[in-house]
Motif scaffolding. Structure first.
Motif, short mmCIF file in Angstrom:
data_model
loop_
_atom_site.label_atom_id
_atom_site.label_comp_id
_atom_site.label_asym_id
_atom_site.label_seq_id
_atom_site.Cartn_x
_atom_site.Cartn_y
_atom_site.Cartn_z
N THR A 23 0.85 -1.18 0.00
CA THR A 23 0.00 0.00 0.00
C THR A 23 0.88 1.24 0.00
OG1 THR A 23 -1.79 1.19 1.12
CG2 THR A 23 -0.17 0.16 2.54
N ARG A 24 0.34 2.34 -0.55
CA ARG A 24 0.99 3.64 -0.36
C ARG A 24 0.09 4.42 0.56
NH1 ARG A 24 2.42 8.20 -4.96
NH2 ARG A 24 0.15 8.30 -5.18
N VAL A 25 0.58 4.70 1.78
CA VAL A 25 -0.22 5.47 2.74
C VAL A 25 -0.04 6.95 2.45
CG1 VAL A 25 -0.16 3.70 4.55
CG2 VAL A 25 1.66 5.43 4.45
N ALA A 64 10.48 3.68 0.62
CA ALA A 64 10.43 5.16 0.62
C ALA A 64 10.32 5.67 -0.80
CB ALA A 64 11.69 5.71 1.27
N ILE A 65 9.55 6.73 -1.00
CA ILE A 65 9.55 7.38 -2.32
C ILE A 65 10.54 8.55 -2.25
CG2 ILE A 65 8.20 8.32 -4.21
CD1 ILE A 65 5.70 7.23 -2.95
N LEU A 66 11.41 8.59 -3.27
CA LEU A 66 12.43 9.64 -3.36
C LEU A 66 11.82 10.77 -4.19
CD1 LEU A 66 15.38 10.08 -2.58
CD2 LEU A 66 16.05 9.11 -4.77
N GLU A 67 11.23 11.72 -3.49
CA GLU A 67 10.47 12.75 -4.24
C GLU A 67 10.53 14.10 -3.56
OE1 GLU A 67 6.36 11.54 -4.67
OE2 GLU A 67 6.18 10.98 -2.57
N THR A 68 11.57 14.31 -2.75
CA THR A 68 11.83 15.65 -2.23
C THR A 68 13.32 15.91 -2.40
OG1 THR A 68 12.38 14.90 0.01
CG2 THR A 68 10.06 15.37 -0.42
N LEU A 70 11.91 6.20 -7.36
CA LEU A 70 11.96 7.57 -7.84
C LEU A 70 10.53 8.10 -7.97
CD1 LEU A 70 13.49 9.95 -9.35
CD2 LEU A 70 12.87 8.75 -11.45
N GLY A 71 10.27 9.27 -7.41
CA GLY A 71 8.97 9.93 -7.59
C GLY A 71 9.19 11.21 -8.39
N PRO A 72 9.24 11.10 -9.74
CA PRO A 72 9.68 12.23 -10.54
C PRO A 72 8.74 13.44 -10.50
CG PRO A 72 8.88 10.46 -11.96
CD PRO A 72 8.90 9.92 -10.56
N ALA A 73 7.45 13.20 -10.23
CA ALA A 73 6.51 14.33 -10.30
C ALA A 73 6.69 15.23 -9.08
CB ALA A 73 5.08 13.80 -10.39
N ASP A 74 6.61 14.66 -7.90
CA ASP A 74 6.81 15.50 -6.71
C ASP A 74 8.23 16.01 -6.62
OD1 ASP A 74 4.58 15.99 -4.84
OD2 ASP A 74 4.27 13.84 -5.08
N LEU A 75 9.18 15.19 -7.07
CA LEU A 75 10.57 15.64 -6.99
C LEU A 75 10.80 16.87 -7.87
CD1 LEU A 75 13.39 15.32 -5.88
CD2 LEU A 75 13.84 13.57 -7.61
N GLY A 104 9.76 5.14 -10.76
CA GLY A 104 8.40 5.33 -10.28
C GLY A 104 7.40 5.39 -11.42
N PRO A 105 6.55 6.43 -11.45
CA PRO A 105 5.49 6.50 -12.45
C PRO A 105 5.94 7.17 -13.74
CG PRO A 105 5.28 8.31 -10.89
CD PRO A 105 6.47 7.50 -10.44
N PHE A 106 5.31 6.75 -14.85
CA PHE A 106 5.45 7.44 -16.14
C PHE A 106 4.04 7.83 -16.55
CE2 PHE A 106 5.74 7.97 -20.65
CZ PHE A 106 6.96 8.59 -20.81
N ALA A 138 9.36 -0.88 -11.88
CA ALA A 138 8.80 0.46 -12.02
C ALA A 138 7.33 0.39 -11.63
CB ALA A 138 8.93 0.95 -13.46
N TRP A 139 6.70 1.53 -11.48
CA TRP A 139 5.27 1.54 -11.19
C TRP A 139 4.51 1.36 -12.50
CZ3 TRP A 139 4.36 6.43 -7.62
CH2 TRP A 139 5.24 6.36 -6.53
N SER A 140 3.32 0.75 -12.41
CA SER A 140 2.44 0.78 -13.58
C SER A 140 1.13 1.44 -13.16
CB SER A 140 2.23 -0.60 -14.19
OG SER A 140 1.62 -1.47 -13.27
C1 GLV Z 1 5.11 9.92 -7.36
O1 GLV Z 1 4.48 9.89 -6.36
C2 GLV Z 1 5.65 11.12 -7.92
O2 GLV Z 1 5.44 12.17 -7.29
O3 GLV Z 1 6.27 11.04 -8.98
#
Ligand code: GLV
Ligand code: MG
Length: 348
Positions: free
Chosen positions: A90-92, A153-157, A179-184, A246-248, A272-274
């Motif tokens: 899960t992602r909380v 952990a999501i790497l997004e900061t 990798l969380g490219p969007a938030d990062l 992470g996500p594409f 990777a995420w789908s």
């Molecule tokens: C994923 O959560 C992202 O921010 O890329």
């Protein structure tokens, strides 16, 4: 800093012992579903066996007035579904949100025995992992769980990237990092408006020929994520945990998605995420080594005997270091053929 002997003691009386190694279970794609979406939730039992990991998402992409429905939906789905060999993650919600405490306090007692991994978004430093580590131990003790739920952990900061080495080693519970490219991108104040992938403006142009800046000068798009993925892979490999792209977000652009996933695979990521069934197929193709690579790797290992010295195969020098690389490929192939009958046929 914790005493090294204490590192492998449970953080709450009655909690299960921490694992000493992170088990390698194939996780080529972490397939996201929104448990508050009834149509999507109804499809989950059919997805068992089709994705390596099914992840019930409670964070971003779930509307704030659907947070409770998503949490309750995940409990219902987890209780009603036999996941077989498929992992349930899960992602909380993020640690600065009003929902995360209820997420953990609900999910661990209700479905902790079915959850393999809890993904924590927007991790900034070890303090975030320590906070979750202790709460998980308390809840596991209360629920008398026989095995620990792992943390991803999501790497997004920007702070998370600066602290990624320490985050990877913050707890024996750490399973991996994505990798969380969007938030990062937002956290770094990058000037993009996408979820993962490249950007046509980020390029290198060939030098002018004979000083003619107006002449033919090919330009090549560069990978915005190369530095971050590489740092993440080193942090994870050094800590004995697993790295993921992470996500594409551009679902229709299957070509660019495949390229990003493949770059990550070649650099050391395991999955990777789908976000759409199309991406499950892409990840399956990309994160499984080709039958040709597996054949070559076996040939090198066999030719190298005890692994010392050097031999030439088809004009290419092989030694201890190429044997080690080939073992990475063969070990992965062997883990995959256990769970994927199509690959079993190709690899055998
Ligand atoms: C994923 O959560 C992202 O921010 O890329
Ligand atoms: Mg995010």
């Amino acid at each position: 800093m914790r005493n090294p002997k204490a590192f492998f003691r449970p953080l709450a009386v009655g909690a299960p012992d921490p694992l000493r190694e992170i088990p390698f279970r194939p996780s080529r794609m972490i397939h996201f579903f929104d448990p508050s979406n009834e149509r999507m939730a109804a499809k989950v039992p059919d997805m068992v066996g089709k994705a390596d990991v099914l992840l019930g998402n409670l964070e971003d992409a779930v509307q704030s007035d659907r947070k409770e429905a998503a949490r309750a939906g995940l409990v219902r789905i987890a209780q009603a579904t036999d996941f077989g060999p498929t992992q349930l993650w899960t992602r909380v919600n993020s640690l600065d949100s009003p929902w995360v405490l209820d997420d953990l306090v609900t999910l661990i007692p209700e479905i902790g025995h079915k959850l393999d991994v809890v993904m924590i978004p927007k991790v900034e430093g070890v303090e975030d992992i320590h906070y979750v580590d202790r709460i998980l131990a308390q809840l596991e003790a209360r629920a008398r769980l026989p095995r620990p739920v792992l943390i991803h952990a999501i790497l997004e900061t920007a702070a998370g990237v600066a602290n990624v080495d320490e985050i990877a080693m913050a707890s024996p519970r750490m399973q991996g990092i994505s990798l969380g490219p969007a938030d990062l991108a937002a956290s770094r104040r990058m000037k993009t408006t996408r979820v993962g992938g490249g950007h046509p403006g980020y390029l290198v142009r060939a030098d002018p020929v004979d000083g003619n800046i107006d002449g033919e000068r090919p330009a090549f798009q560069q990978d915005l994520w190369h530095y971050t993925v590489s740092r993440m892979v080193d942090a994870c490999a050094a800590a004995g945990i697993l790295p993921y792209y992470g996500p594409f977000g551009d679902i229709a652009d299957v070509v660019a998605c495949e390229d990003q996933f493949r770059n990550a695979f070649l650099l050391g990521c395991v999955g990777a995420w789908s976000l759409h069934p199309k991406q499950i197929e892409i990840a399956k193709r990309v994160f499984s080594p080709s039958a040709e690579d597996v054949r070559w790797a076996r040939r090198v290992i066999e030719a190298m005997g005890d692994g010392t010295g050097a031999v030439m195969i088809d004009g290419k020098m092989q030694d201890d270091a190429t044997v080690k690389q080939c073992k990475v490929i063969v070990d992965l192939a062997e883990a995959l053929l256990e769970i994927d009958p199509d690959l079993a046929e190709q690899y055998r």
